[in-house]
Design a protein around this motif. Sequence first.
Motif, PDB file in Angstrom:
ATOM      1  N   ARG A 149      -0.645  13.695  -1.540  1.00  0.00           N
ATOM      2  CA  ARG A 149      -0.208  12.612  -0.648  1.00  0.00           C
ATOM      3  C   ARG A 149      -0.239  11.273  -1.392  1.00  0.00           C
ATOM      4  O   ARG A 149       0.653  10.433  -1.232  1.00  0.00           O
ATOM      5  CB  ARG A 149      -1.115  12.562   0.587  1.00  0.00           C
ATOM      6  CG  ARG A 149      -0.733  11.492   1.589  1.00  0.00           C
ATOM      7  CD  ARG A 149      -1.664  11.500   2.788  1.00  0.00           C
ATOM      8  NE  ARG A 149      -3.031  11.167   2.384  1.00  0.00           N
ATOM      9  CZ  ARG A 149      -4.103  11.387   3.134  1.00  0.00           C
ATOM     10  NH1 ARG A 149      -3.996  11.943   4.314  1.00  0.00           N
ATOM     11  NH2 ARG A 149      -5.302  11.052   2.699  1.00  0.00           N
ATOM     12  N   ASP A 183     -11.890   7.107  -4.106  1.00  0.00           N
ATOM     13  CA  ASP A 183     -13.215   6.663  -3.690  1.00  0.00           C
ATOM     14  C   ASP A 183     -14.127   7.876  -3.550  1.00  0.00           C
ATOM     15  O   ASP A 183     -13.988   8.631  -2.591  1.00  0.00           O
ATOM     16  CB  ASP A 183     -13.079   5.904  -2.368  1.00  0.00           C
ATOM     17  CG  ASP A 183     -14.386   5.238  -1.945  1.00  0.00           C
ATOM     18  OD1 ASP A 183     -15.377   5.354  -2.698  1.00  0.00           O
ATOM     19  OD2 ASP A 183     -14.406   4.606  -0.879  1.00  0.00           O
ATOM     20  N   PHE A 213      -4.179   6.466  -2.151  1.00  0.00           N
ATOM     21  CA  PHE A 213      -5.612   6.561  -1.847  1.00  0.00           C
ATOM     22  C   PHE A 213      -6.073   8.009  -1.853  1.00  0.00           C
ATOM     23  O   PHE A 213      -5.407   8.898  -1.322  1.00  0.00           O
ATOM     24  CB  PHE A 213      -5.910   5.998  -0.450  1.00  0.00           C
ATOM     25  CG  PHE A 213      -5.837   4.497  -0.362  1.00  0.00           C
ATOM     26  CD1 PHE A 213      -6.917   3.715  -0.774  1.00  0.00           C
ATOM     27  CD2 PHE A 213      -4.703   3.874   0.132  1.00  0.00           C
ATOM     28  CE1 PHE A 213      -6.858   2.332  -0.678  1.00  0.00           C
ATOM     29  CE2 PHE A 213      -4.639   2.501   0.225  1.00  0.00           C
ATOM     30  CZ  PHE A 213      -5.716   1.719  -0.176  1.00  0.00           C
ATOM     31  N   PHE A 243      -9.709   9.785  -0.653  1.00  0.00           N
ATOM     32  CA  PHE A 243     -10.978   9.439  -0.019  1.00  0.00           C
ATOM     33  C   PHE A 243     -12.007  10.535  -0.215  1.00  0.00           C
ATOM     34  O   PHE A 243     -11.666  11.700  -0.426  1.00  0.00           O
ATOM     35  CB  PHE A 243     -10.784   9.223   1.487  1.00  0.00           C
ATOM     36  CG  PHE A 243      -9.774   8.163   1.819  1.00  0.00           C
ATOM     37  CD1 PHE A 243     -10.131   6.823   1.839  1.00  0.00           C
ATOM     38  CD2 PHE A 243      -8.458   8.510   2.107  1.00  0.00           C
ATOM     39  CE1 PHE A 243      -9.200   5.849   2.157  1.00  0.00           C
ATOM     40  CE2 PHE A 243      -7.530   7.544   2.424  1.00  0.00           C
ATOM     41  CZ  PHE A 243      -7.900   6.211   2.446  1.00  0.00           C
ATOM     42  N   ARG A 300       0.844  -1.202   0.000  1.00  0.00           N
ATOM     43  CA  ARG A 300       0.000   0.000   0.000  1.00  0.00           C
ATOM     44  C   ARG A 300       0.869   1.238   0.000  1.00  0.00           C
ATOM     45  O   ARG A 300       0.587   2.225  -0.652  1.00  0.00           O
ATOM     46  CB  ARG A 300      -0.891   0.038   1.267  1.00  0.00           C
ATOM     47  CG  ARG A 300      -1.983  -0.979   1.305  1.00  0.00           C
ATOM     48  CD  ARG A 300      -3.028  -0.599   2.352  1.00  0.00           C
ATOM     49  NE  ARG A 300      -2.528  -0.666   3.712  1.00  0.00           N
ATOM     50  CZ  ARG A 300      -2.571  -1.748   4.474  1.00  0.00           C
ATOM     51  NH1 ARG A 300      -3.074  -2.866   3.994  1.00  0.00           N
ATOM     52  NH2 ARG A 300      -2.115  -1.719   5.698  1.00  0.00           N
TER      53      ARG A 300
END
Lengths: 417, 250
Positions: B158, B170, B91, B93, B85
């Motif tokens: 990030r 997401d 990611f 969000f 990861r």
Amino acid sequence: MNLYESFRLALRALTANKLRAALTMLGIIIGVGAVITLMSAGQAVQNYVTDQFRGIGSNLLFIAPGQFASNRRGGPASASTGGKGLTNGDAEALRDPLAAPDIAMVAPELTGAATIKYGSESALFSVSGVLPEYSTLRNAYPEVGSFINEQDQAAGSRVVALGPDVVKKLFPENAYPVGAIVRIDDVAFKVVGVMHAKGGSGFGNEDNVAFIPLSTAQTRIFPSRGGRGDYHVSLVYVQAVTENRSNAAAQEIKEIIRRRHSIKPGDEDDFSVVSQADILSSFTDILGALTVFLGAIGAVSLLVGGIGIMNIMLVSVTERTREIGLRKAVGARRRDILAQFLVESVVLAVIGGIIGIVLGAFGSQAISLFNKDIRPVLSVNAIILATSVSAAVGLFFGIYPAARAASLDPIAALRYE
Amino acid sequence: MAGPVIRLENVARLYRLGDEEVQALRGVSLSFYPGDMLSVMGPSGSGKSTLMNILGCLDRPTSGSYWLDGEEVGQLKDSRLAAIRNRKIGFVFQTFNLLARTTALANCELPLIYSGMGQRERRERATAALAQVGLGERMHHRPNELSGGQQQRVAIARALINRPAIILADEPTGNLDSKSGVEILRLLQQLNQQQGITVLIVTHDPFVARHTQRIVRVHDGQVVGDDAVAQPLVAGEAVRPSDAALAATV
């Protein structure tokens, strides 16, 4: 993530909520402060007592009639059992340089309670019949006037050297008692001196005593004779030639007095020989136990402080669930999270511990307010102990919350509201 | 053509809730290639979140295989997944998930801390990433001093910082007003087109999905549609059509 990063992170987390961090630390601060103060106080009192004994002279032995009920370390002769008692003859026998080569000085004493009256004032005091040697042996010197001398003893003179507290009670302020006549149990005595104040010591207050010649005490004030018509004494002080001959001197005393009292081999002594070292070691034992006990009380508050840390860390883990989820999502491993929270609780505890040490240092200074002769000691042991214990408390009570944080499922943690 | 950056083969995910078994995914097979920009759509309960979790290495498939960047990652243990990861996935969000009380720069550095990178290099890379998303001026601001769109930019910076194989977003526009939402879409399109970064957007909004090149539809744990978008919208150039019109085109 290395330890330095964890440490920075912990400091940042703690400064983010200063009031909470301070309140959480309070338990540890109080705990460590209490441990340091109490242990330092115990140490200071122990040093004080040791110094007092050292002042008396460590080559000093005491012979008291009867056996102490408990063993040699039983402390003061509160439970002595009857027996023949000690007499002038016993004391004289100890002066024999052939039978007792290790004895330097012998000073028998007969002590009782008597009423001393001056003018309209009167009170009950301890009155000791002593020999002139007492002065050297017990380090008791007159402040004004003189002590009992050989002529007084030989003649059975009615002279008295008063302790400073006796003078304070009977005489008006600024009076000059030397030359005055006081009545001890209705016998008139001339005051020849006032003793130098010694303060309280291991043996009660020596300033509250009136000294008269032993012969006078035995004939006029506390007349009591043994089987051979010999006068009784209540205690014999013996000074060994040197400190390391004390044991040899004690052995010589035992042999001489057993012979004089016709005690058969195998039977118990009807007297006790107690050395300065015996008394000192029993005092030190008691004070040591007391210090440990006080430390244990402090340790209880450390424990309570530790539970406080655990409580707050659990709250903090719950509050920061999303943060934990995010950290895991971007690559934090289980042990990174574990380290983060563990370091945080250890830092919390250790900062608390350091503040506690400072507080304890002040607290141990405060003990000299009660008695200025007791010098405060900041015990290095206590500091090391307190620091390592508070770190251990932080670690121990931090493990559960940290493990809980580390085991959070990142998916659930990210969704946590 | 290079091999797929992501390949799922017959991936299933079974949940046990007490005695009951829930089939969140039933045999999903998909491949994404480097440089793809695609979206995954589906109603709630369709399994798209489960799919996202598995793609993001936050969860493991019950059966089937998952290759990420040529490496079989389906059954690795937690600490290995954390490292994957960290290095391969970025990611983004819906709720940004930035650390409060922490500057944009420090937020951006976060993944690098767990890569074991030194402080100076972290700072340099975070500064560059923030400049790339247009926040060079605001990197010492905290999240509560930034607008929603700016916060999402920090989150994208990030996500970018470790040069991941794929960015998983997401509902990246779900908490933003339409203007900021479009700006975020444009940023993602730019990153995809100019730097060839693979972007996957999970969304239920057809308008968002129309900005990608390919739309994968998930329903009841299965892929029910996988279509190329005829003419992907360019963010900022298209006006949002009516919902009815959108439903027709997608």
